[in-house]
Design a protein around this motif. Structure first.
Motif, short mmCIF file in Angstrom:
data_model
loop_
_atom_site.label_atom_id
_atom_site.label_comp_id
_atom_site.label_asym_id
_atom_site.label_seq_id
_atom_site.Cartn_x
_atom_site.Cartn_y
_atom_site.Cartn_z
N ASP A 23 1.22 7.38 -9.50
CA ASP A 23 1.36 7.10 -8.07
C ASP A 23 0.92 5.68 -7.80
O ASP A 23 -0.26 5.37 -7.82
CB ASP A 23 0.47 8.07 -7.26
CG ASP A 23 1.26 9.27 -6.83
OD1 ASP A 23 2.44 9.09 -6.50
OD2 ASP A 23 0.69 10.38 -6.85
N ILE A 24 1.87 4.82 -7.57
CA ILE A 24 1.56 3.41 -7.42
C ILE A 24 2.67 2.76 -6.60
O ILE A 24 3.76 3.33 -6.47
CB ILE A 24 1.43 2.76 -8.83
CG1 ILE A 24 0.83 1.36 -8.76
CG2 ILE A 24 2.76 2.74 -9.55
CD1 ILE A 24 0.50 0.76 -10.12
N ASN A 25 2.39 1.62 -6.04
CA ASN A 25 3.43 0.90 -5.32
C ASN A 25 4.46 0.40 -6.34
O ASN A 25 4.11 -0.24 -7.33
CB ASN A 25 2.80 -0.28 -4.57
CG ASN A 25 3.83 -1.10 -3.85
OD1 ASN A 25 4.51 -1.92 -4.45
ND2 ASN A 25 3.96 -0.88 -2.57
N THR A 55 2.68 3.97 -1.79
CA THR A 55 2.81 4.37 -3.18
C THR A 55 3.91 5.41 -3.34
O THR A 55 4.28 6.11 -2.40
CB THR A 55 1.49 4.94 -3.72
OG1 THR A 55 1.14 6.07 -2.92
CG2 THR A 55 0.39 3.91 -3.66
N ASN A 79 0.80 -1.23 0.00
CA ASN A 79 0.00 0.00 0.00
C ASN A 79 0.83 1.28 0.00
O ASN A 79 0.29 2.36 -0.03
CB ASN A 79 -0.99 -0.01 1.16
CG ASN A 79 -0.33 -0.32 2.45
OD1 ASN A 79 0.89 -0.17 2.56
ND2 ASN A 79 -1.10 -0.73 3.44
N ASN A 106 -5.81 -0.90 -7.43
CA ASN A 106 -5.36 0.48 -7.58
C ASN A 106 -6.40 1.37 -8.26
O ASN A 106 -6.10 2.48 -8.66
CB ASN A 106 -4.05 0.53 -8.37
CG ASN A 106 -2.89 0.09 -7.53
OD1 ASN A 106 -2.40 0.85 -6.69
ND2 ASN A 106 -2.46 -1.14 -7.69
#
Lengths: 422, 222
Positions: free
Chosen positions: A320-322, A282, A280, A400
């Motif tokens: 914006d992401i892991n 990001t 979680n 996501n």
């Protein structure tokens, strides 16, 4: 529809009904009242005339006007007395239209004479009165309604504040990040109750989530260890020079199955971990950069298969992401496009604004495109494939809040990822 | 030393490594491991992170506190990236995820020991083959042969596991890592091995690489 708006709508509907009904009743009531009053005054007028007639032999002159007409004459034709009140229209030659009048016609005997007395009163002023009253009433109605709505709006908003607070907390709640909602107490009993129920529920969900997470970790650990043992033993066995070809073949198939099992359990554990939002954190990830890096890793496989890669990056795409998930997502998409490609095929990678297209040449799908993203749905000609690659992709996309689409046109299979929130 | 709570697995590992000429000791608990690292010096330590009475990471920390030069390889069933990063930050030299191939573990141990013991002036000799790992150069009969990166890695992997049968899967994993679960990769292995063998055979008459039908390959020095 918002609760507030709905409330006001209902209020509007009910008050409109009530006011219409009330208005109609009021209108007729008023009209009857006015008629009664006019009739009363007509009768009074008649009595006054009779009084005047009693003291004089001749018919005196009565003051009349257009609004107030009095007609007295001798009448010998009708000898019984009667009295009748009715509505009439009299033509006004000045205004050039008919005007409503209330007329009292009567025949009376006085001493020896018979008189016909007609008294008329214009209703035009009374009509104006009714109209004025109605307009006033409408005005009153609307201003009352407006005030009511305004008051209702403010009261509701104040009353519902704790509700919206709860809603806001719920909306932003992510189970992986905090144990339970911890909603505050409010002054309204119902909302306090709601918050308490939600608190208990979220705490329960959180404990379930934690135990699921632990289970996942344990399952992964406990399964990999026996698998390691099997594999290690097999590697030891095959070092034996005296093994026959038949035995080696048997061992090979055990070995292959072990590998498959190990990969499968890893993939399933990965899916579960993605599902339970364990990735979680990001960061800003450059899709362009990541794609180039992965393509370099895959360069060998790509060239072995004689695949030509075309890159069309229209713009820089930062998401914006892991980072781990981004890596897995793109790795799976790329390896998919290589694995299912033809020899000397093509891969086209496009970035258009916040959309990523990965197209590759390949045989037509032998499964339903709707099942493409399901677990264990795979090409029957590739028995070694686990059928989990795209299931993982789908999981990542779903968790996501992104969107993915498959299309097939003109020998090209295209997977399109939309990197903006749905 | 092998620190692993699963007895059968640790036996297999020590069995495999001992056949390759290593002397192995095993510890199945945190306490036993702690005692041993304080008493003896090891070239390489293989640690499982989840032990019944403690965390493998603490052993690594302790070892580092002792100022030991021992090479450390973590083996763990946990494939989470975080664990890997923490492990490497604590001072481990390598990280292997279970289930791993014994030949892979063997190659990594050799590479770590090589790095630790030669400190720069470092060469691997095998009959007429000489490898300089620092410059990634390979000489056969003192003549330089030009290998691609994959071929070089393959040769090193073979030599680390000489005289052993190496499965295709372990080669694939060694060369391309975990994610590459492609059946196609076996064809690439075949191509790479064919090229490597051809390049070596240009300079010498000894054919080292044997194909073990169905299973894999063997680098035979005999």
């Amino acid at each position: 529809m918002k609760l507030l708006v709905k409330n006001i709508y209902l209020l509007l509907l009910v008050s409109l009904g009530t006011f219409t009904m009330g208005g109609i009743i009021f209108y007729y009531n008023l009209k009857t009242q006015i008629y009664q009053e006019v009739d009363q005054s007509l009768k009074l007028e008649k009595d006054r005339i009779i009084q005047k007639l009693m003291v004089s032999d001749t018919i005196p002159e009565f003051y009349t006007s257009f609004e107030n007409q009095i007609k007295v004459e001798n009448n010998d034709e009708v000898d019984y007395p009667f009295q009748k009140i009715s509505d009439t229209l009299i033509f006004d030659s000045i205004e050039n239209h008919f005007i409503p009048f209330r007329t009292l016609e009567s025949i009376i005997h006085l001493y020896t004479k018979t008189y016909k007395i007609d008294v008329s009163k214009s209703l035009i002023n009374k009509g104006d009165l009714i109209r004025d009253i109605l307009i006033l009433m409408l005005f009153l109605f609307f201003s009352l309604l407006a005030i009511m709505m305004l008051v209702n709006f403010f009261i509701s908003r104040k009353l519902l504040t704790p509700f919206y607070t709860t809603l806001g907390i719920l909306k932003n709640y992510q189970i992986a990040r905090s144990p339970g909602l911890k909603l505050p107490k409010t002054k309204t009993k119902e909302f306090t109750l709601l918050n308490e129920v939600l608190n208990i529920m979220s705490e329960k969900i959180y404990t379930d989530f934690i135990s699921l997470k632990e289970f996942t970790e344990n399952a992964s650990h406990e399964m990999q260890t026996p698998l390691s043992i099997i594999r290690a033993k097999l590697e030891l066995i095959i070092q034996d020079e005296t093994l026959s070809g038949e035995q080696l073949a048997l061992i090979q198939s055990i070995y292959d199955s072990t590998n498959r099992l190990s990969k499968m359990s890893r993939a399933l554990v990965l899916i579960t971990r993605i599902e339970s939002l364990q990735f979680n954190e990001t960061k800003k990830v450059s899709i362009n950069f990541l794609l180039d890096k992965l393509l370099e890793n895959f360069a060998e496989l790509i060239s072995e298969k004689g695949i030509s890669v075309t890159k069309e990056y229209q713009n820089e795409l930062d998401v914006d992401i892991n980072p781990t998930l981004a890596d897995i997502l793109l790795t799976n998409l790329l390896s998919n496009s290589i694995k299912h490609n033809l020899n000397n095929g093509e891969i086209i990678i496009k970035i258009r604004k916040s959309e990523l297209y990965i197209s590759n040449t390949g045989k037509e799908l032998c499964i339903n495109p709707d099942e493409l993203f399901q677990r264990f749905s795979k090409d029957k000609s590739k028995p070694d494939s686990l059928g989990l690659g795209l299931a993982i992709v789908k999981k990542i996309v779903d968790t996501n809040n992104l969107f993915i689409e498959y299309s097939y046109a003109d020998r090209y299979h295209t997977l399109q990822v939309f990197f903006y929130k749905k | 030393m092998i620190v692993e709570d699963e007895k059968v697995l640790s036996e297999s590992i020590s069995d495999f490594l001992e056949k390759g000429g290593f002397v192995c000791e095993t510890a199945q608990t945190y306490d036993a491991a702690q005692e041993k690292i304080n008493l003896y010096h090891y070239d390489c330590l293989i640690v499982d992170l989840t032990l019944p009475d403690g965390n493998g990471l603490n052993i690594i920390k302790e070892l580092k506190k002792l100022g030991s030069q021992t090479g450390i390889i973590i083996v763990s069933a946990r494939s989470a990236l975080d664990d890997k990063i923490i492990g490497l930050e604590t001072g481990a030299d390598d990280y292997l995820t279970k289930p791993f191939h014994l030949s892979e573990l063997n190659a990594r141990i050799k590479s770590i020991i090589r790095r630790k013991s030669f400190e720069g002036k470092n060469e691997i000799l095998l009959n007429e083959i000489k490898i300089l790992p620092d410059s990634a150069e390979v000489f056969v009969n003192e003549e330089l042969i030009i290998l691609t990166r994959k071929e070089y890695e393959l040769l090193l992997f073979f030599i680390s596991n000489k005289n052993r049968i190496i499965t295709k899967e372990s080669i694939a994993e060694h060369l391309w890592g975990d994610e590459m679960d492609m059946a196609d990769s076996f064809d690439f292995i075949y191509t790479h091995i064919k090229n490597l063998r051809k390049k070596i055979l240009e300079k010498t008459n000894n054919d080292y690489i044997r194909t073990i039908y169905g299973m894999g390959y063997k680098f035979a020095t005999l």
